[in-house]
Design a protein around this motif. Structure first.
Motif, PDB file in Angstrom:
ATOM      1  N   LEU A 266       0.651  -1.047   0.112  1.00 35.06           N
ATOM      2  CA  LEU A 266      -0.044  -0.036   0.145  1.00 35.06           C
ATOM      3  C   LEU A 266       0.881   1.365  -0.075  1.00 35.06           C
ATOM      4  N   VAL A 267       0.532   2.103  -0.874  1.00 33.26           N
ATOM      5  CA  VAL A 267       1.493   3.437  -1.163  1.00 33.26           C
ATOM      6  C   VAL A 267       0.538   4.698  -1.433  1.00 33.26           C
ATOM      7  N   GLN A 268       0.761   5.806  -0.744  1.00 39.98           N
ATOM      8  CA  GLN A 268      -0.122   6.743  -1.022  1.00 39.98           C
ATOM      9  C   GLN A 268       0.123   7.419  -2.479  1.00 39.98           C
ATOM     10  N   PRO A 269      -0.561   8.037  -3.235  1.00 34.52           N
ATOM     11  CA  PRO A 269      -0.528   8.648  -4.430  1.00 34.52           C
ATOM     12  C   PRO A 269       0.592   9.692  -4.442  1.00 34.52           C
ATOM     13  N   GLY A 270       1.424   9.533  -5.410  1.00 34.60           N
ATOM     14  CA  GLY A 270       2.885  10.200  -5.634  1.00 34.60           C
ATOM     15  C   GLY A 270       4.015   9.422  -5.116  1.00 34.60           C
ATOM     16  N   GLY A 271       3.815   8.245  -4.181  1.00 31.51           N
ATOM     17  CA  GLY A 271       4.846   7.447  -3.806  1.00 31.51           C
ATOM     18  C   GLY A 271       5.493   6.571  -4.904  1.00 31.51           C
ATOM     19  N   SER A 272       6.338   5.704  -4.270  1.00 27.99           N
ATOM     20  CA  SER A 272       7.113   4.743  -5.241  1.00 27.99           C
ATOM     21  C   SER A 272       7.194   3.349  -4.386  1.00 27.99           C
ATOM     22  N   LEU A 273       7.401   2.379  -5.378  1.00 28.02           N
ATOM     23  CA  LEU A 273       7.645   1.108  -4.881  1.00 28.02           C
ATOM     24  C   LEU A 273       8.405   0.461  -6.086  1.00 28.02           C
ATOM     25  N   ARG A 274       9.060  -0.557  -5.543  1.00 27.34           N
ATOM     26  CA  ARG A 274       9.922  -1.497  -6.526  1.00 27.34           C
ATOM     27  C   ARG A 274       9.450  -2.845  -6.307  1.00 27.34           C
TER      28      ARG A 274
END
Length: 117
Positions: free
Chosen positions: A11-19
């Motif tokens: 789960l990540v907020q809008p504008g965030g990043s994940l790999r």
């Protein structure tokens, strides 16, 4: 046979990043092209990005400039760096691997990515 295991969703907020990572094992010599696909609830599965063993890449228009696909052939692992995430990126992301032109392809189980505030 090739086994694919994805990791890195969450789960990540809008504008965030994940790999995301996709680790391959088994008959690695069969693999030429690898890719990421995603499927959102109620929608068809769609291509996100692909990469060949030579490093040639292809992206869906919706992720160009935000996502980067890469692979480490020494580690038999493919990655998807996702930046500037949007709620519409929410989906189950699956990796796919196969021979040239996807001859004899394999799929991972998928990892959930949720973009929400």
């Amino acid at each position: 046979q090739v086994q694919l295991v994805e990791s890195g969703g969450g789960l990540v907020q809008p504008g965030g990043s994940l790999r995301l990572s996709c680790a391959a094992s088994g008959s690695i010599f069969e693999i030429n092209v690898m890719g990421w696909y995603r499927q959102a609830p109620g929608k068809q599965r769609e291509l996100v990005a692909t990469i060949t063993s030579g490093g040639s890449t292809n992206y869906a228009d919706s992720v160009k400039g935000r996502f980067t696909i890469s692979r480490d052939n020494a580690k038999n692992t493919m990655y998807l760096q996702m930046n500037s995430l949007k709620p519409e990126d929410t989906a189950v992301y699956c990796c796919r691997a196969g021979g040239t032109n996807w001859y004899r392809d394999y799929w991972g189980q998928g990892t959930q990515v949720t973009v929400s505030s």
